[in-house]
Write an enzyme that holds these catalytic residues in place. Structure first.
Site, PDB file in Angstrom:
ATOM      1  N   LYS A   8       2.421   7.980   3.110  1.00 38.58           N
ATOM      2  CA  LYS A   8       0.975   8.254   3.069  1.00 38.58           C
ATOM      3  C   LYS A   8       0.281   7.806   4.358  1.00 38.58           C
ATOM      4  CE  LYS A   8       0.432   5.765  -0.695  1.00 38.58           C
ATOM      5  NZ  LYS A   8       1.832   5.334  -0.881  1.00 38.58           N
ATOM      6  N   ARG A  18      -5.638   4.148  -7.787  1.00 37.92           N
ATOM      7  CA  ARG A  18      -4.280   3.718  -8.118  1.00 37.92           C
ATOM      8  C   ARG A  18      -4.069   3.584  -9.630  1.00 37.92           C
ATOM      9  NH1 ARG A  18      -2.362   1.283  -3.111  1.00 37.92           N
ATOM     10  NH2 ARG A  18      -0.277   0.458  -3.355  1.00 37.92           N
ATOM     11  N   ARG A  67       9.968  -0.688   7.134  1.00 35.22           N
ATOM     12  CA  ARG A  67       8.671  -0.436   7.794  1.00 35.22           C
ATOM     13  C   ARG A  67       8.288  -1.617   8.678  1.00 35.22           C
ATOM     14  NH1 ARG A  67       4.194   1.462   3.946  1.00 35.22           N
ATOM     15  NH2 ARG A  67       5.092  -0.128   2.623  1.00 35.22           N
ATOM     16  N   ARG A  99       5.648  -6.511   6.664  1.00 32.69           N
ATOM     17  CA  ARG A  99       4.717  -6.920   5.606  1.00 32.69           C
ATOM     18  C   ARG A  99       5.406  -7.823   4.588  1.00 32.69           C
ATOM     19  NH1 ARG A  99       1.837  -1.427   3.608  1.00 32.69           N
ATOM     20  NH2 ARG A  99       2.026  -2.558   1.648  1.00 32.69           N
ATOM     21  N   ARG A 148       6.649  -2.925  -6.864  1.00 40.96           N
ATOM     22  CA  ARG A 148       5.552  -2.007  -6.521  1.00 40.96           C
ATOM     23  C   ARG A 148       5.872  -0.586  -7.021  1.00 40.96           C
ATOM     24  NH1 ARG A 148       5.551  -2.981  -0.482  1.00 40.96           N
ATOM     25  NH2 ARG A 148       4.066  -1.272  -0.393  1.00 40.96           N
TER      26      ARG A 148
HETATM   27  P1  ADP Z   1       3.143   4.558   2.492  1.00 40.22           P
HETATM   28  O1  ADP Z   1       1.843   4.473   3.266  1.00 40.22           O
HETATM   29  O2  ADP Z   1       3.197   5.746   1.579  1.00 40.22           O
HETATM   30  O3  ADP Z   1       3.492   3.281   1.774  1.00 40.22           O
HETATM   31  P2  ADP Z   1       4.328   4.748   5.144  1.00 40.22           P
HETATM   32  O4  ADP Z   1       3.595   5.911   5.713  1.00 40.22           O
HETATM   33  O5  ADP Z   1       3.959   3.407   5.654  1.00 40.22           O
HETATM   34  O6  ADP Z   1       4.304   4.788   3.538  1.00 40.22           O
HETATM   35  O7  ADP Z   1       5.870   5.007   5.369  1.00 40.22           O
HETATM   36  C1  ADP Z   1       6.851   4.038   4.997  1.00 40.22           C
HETATM   37  C2  ADP Z   1       7.946   3.970   6.059  1.00 40.22           C
HETATM   38  O8  ADP Z   1       8.693   5.178   6.047  1.00 40.22           O
HETATM   39  C3  ADP Z   1       7.399   3.800   7.480  1.00 40.22           C
HETATM   40  O9  ADP Z   1       8.210   2.860   8.157  1.00 40.22           O
HETATM   41  C4  ADP Z   1       7.504   5.201   8.099  1.00 40.22           C
HETATM   42  O10 ADP Z   1       7.798   5.125   9.476  1.00 40.22           O
HETATM   43  C5  ADP Z   1       8.674   5.819   7.327  1.00 40.22           C
HETATM   44  N1  ADP Z   1       8.477   7.242   7.065  1.00 40.22           N
HETATM   45  C6  ADP Z   1       7.343   7.828   6.593  1.00 40.22           C
HETATM   46  N2  ADP Z   1       7.527   9.165   6.448  1.00 40.22           N
HETATM   47  C7  ADP Z   1       8.818   9.408   6.795  1.00 40.22           C
HETATM   48  C8  ADP Z   1       9.623  10.607   6.861  1.00 40.22           C
HETATM   49  N3  ADP Z   1       9.142  11.811   6.499  1.00 40.22           N
HETATM   50  N4  ADP Z   1      10.893  10.483   7.278  1.00 40.22           N
HETATM   51  C9  ADP Z   1      11.402   9.271   7.621  1.00 40.22           C
HETATM   52  N5  ADP Z   1      10.701   8.112   7.595  1.00 40.22           N
HETATM   53  C10 ADP Z   1       9.424   8.180   7.193  1.00 40.22           C
HETATM   54  P1  AMP Z   2      -0.591  -0.389   0.167  1.00 41.21           P
HETATM   55  O1  AMP Z   2      -0.983  -0.744   1.568  1.00 41.21           O
HETATM   56  O2  AMP Z   2      -1.280   0.848  -0.337  1.00 41.21           O
HETATM   57  O3  AMP Z   2       0.907  -0.351  -0.012  1.00 41.21           O
HETATM   58  O4  AMP Z   2      -1.146  -1.565  -0.762  1.00 41.21           O
HETATM   59  C1  AMP Z   2      -0.667  -2.895  -0.622  1.00 41.21           C
HETATM   60  C2  AMP Z   2      -1.134  -3.719  -1.811  1.00 41.21           C
HETATM   61  O5  AMP Z   2      -2.561  -3.818  -1.830  1.00 41.21           O
HETATM   62  C3  AMP Z   2      -0.767  -3.176  -3.202  1.00 41.21           C
HETATM   63  O6  AMP Z   2       0.553  -3.522  -3.604  1.00 41.21           O
HETATM   64  C4  AMP Z   2      -1.841  -3.836  -4.074  1.00 41.21           C
HETATM   65  O7  AMP Z   2      -1.555  -5.190  -4.312  1.00 41.21           O
HETATM   66  C5  AMP Z   2      -3.060  -3.780  -3.151  1.00 41.21           C
HETATM   67  N1  AMP Z   2      -3.851  -2.541  -3.324  1.00 41.21           N
HETATM   68  C6  AMP Z   2      -4.061  -1.571  -2.403  1.00 41.21           C
HETATM   69  N2  AMP Z   2      -4.845  -0.606  -2.885  1.00 41.21           N
HETATM   70  C7  AMP Z   2      -5.152  -0.956  -4.153  1.00 41.21           C
HETATM   71  C8  AMP Z   2      -5.918  -0.364  -5.194  1.00 41.21           C
HETATM   72  N3  AMP Z   2      -6.529   0.814  -5.022  1.00 41.21           N
HETATM   73  N4  AMP Z   2      -6.002  -1.029  -6.380  1.00 41.21           N
HETATM   74  C9  AMP Z   2      -5.395  -2.210  -6.571  1.00 41.21           C
HETATM   75  N5  AMP Z   2      -4.651  -2.816  -5.638  1.00 41.21           N
HETATM   76  C10 AMP Z   2      -4.517  -2.208  -4.435  1.00 41.21           C
END
Ligand code: ADP
Ligand code: AMP
Length: 216
Positions: free
Chosen positions: A13, A88, A127, A160, A171
């Site tokens: 995302k 969420r 990541r 993270r 998660r």
């Molecule tokens: P989210 O925001 O949904 O938690 P991220 O965008 O941070 O996920 O992506 C998670 C990890 O996967 C990051 O390290 C990113 O570089 C990698 N990633 C995201 N999309 C792809 C893809 N299509 N192919 C390979 N790796 C990806």
């Molecule tokens: P994310 O960056 O989206 O992976 O979110 C990291 C963490 O932040 C999650 O695991 C939750 O603990 C918290 N969080 C983010 N967005 C929300 C939301 N909309 N509602 C509740 N908790 C959230």
């Protein structure tokens, strides 16, 4: 254009949001990024949210709503936005609709990023994020040129604290229980389009771009 990116942790995302933001000129609102900034700054919100985030649990809705409403009030949201990580759960989705109705607007589309479950853990655990500019990397899929250093601003990358295997598994469970039901919520509103986010980054970006261009 008001868009929601929906999908499990590690689906891509945040990564795709950066492409969309540039192509369509709308701000990327990541609830996770706003919460992490609050934790870093040690605000009251950050202090209350920290424990939930570290455990991979949802932060209570009461803390989330004010934070989102404040963000919607900023000038850059006038022309639209891209939501990542919010809503969420169903209560957040209902409240979001209420907030937007009050603002005289609505969500145009929900893009669901689908990824095979076995890929998710590796994506989240690998990541890395820049401490300074927020750029995202992956140790295997999208490595920085110099290990641990951001290509863009040369600051240090960080892992993270909630991207450990154990917390990521929790998660994903939290997603299945609380967030996945939103797929039906938005199906009922006829607003959801699914994209296969297991594919390489540029392919996923091209699919999303086509869907959003067709919206105009
Ligand atoms: P989210 O925001 O949904 O938690 P991220 O965008 O941070 O996920 O992506 C998670 C990890 O996967 C990051 O390290 C990113 O570089 C990698 N990633 C995201 N999309 C792809 C893809 N299509 N192919 C390979 N790796 C990806
Ligand atoms: P994310 O960056 O989206 O992976 O979110 C990291 C963490 O932040 C999650 O695991 C939750 O603990 C918290 N969080 C983010 N967005 C929300 C939301 N909309 N509602 C509740 N908790 C959230």
């Amino acid at each position: 254009m008001r868009i929601i990116l929906l999908g499990p942790p590690g689906a891509g995302k945040g990564t795709q949001a950066e492409f969309i933001k540039k192509e369509f000129g709308i701000p990327h609102i990541s609830s996770g990024d706003i919460l992490r900034a609050n934790v870093k700054e040690g605000t009251d919100l950050g202090k209350e949210a920290k424990g939930y985030m570290e455990a991979g649990e949802l932060v209570p809705d009461s803390l989330i709503f004010g934070m989102i409403e404040e963000r919607f009030g900023m000038a850059d949201c006038q022309k639209g936005f891209l939501l990542d990580g919010f809503p969420r759960n169903e209560s957040q989705a209902v409240t979001l609709d209420e907030m937007l109705t009050k603002m005289g607007t609505k969500i145009d589309l929900v893009v669901l990023l689908e990824v095979e479950p076995e890929l998710l853990i590796a994506r989240a655990v690998g990541r890395r994020v820049c401490q300074n500019c927020g750029a995202g990397y992956h140790i295997e899929n999208m490595p920085s040129k110099v290990e641990g250093i951001c290509d863009k601003c040369e600051n240090e990358l960080f892992h993270r604290p909630d991207d450990t295997e154990e917390t990521v598994k929790n998660r994903i469970e939290v997603y299945q229980k609380n967030t996945k039901p939103l797929i039906d919520f938005y199906k009922n509103q006829k607003k959801i389009r699914a994209v296969d986010s297991s594919k390489p980054l540029p392919e996923v970006a091209a699919m999303i771009s086509k869907i959003l261009n067709d919206l105009h």
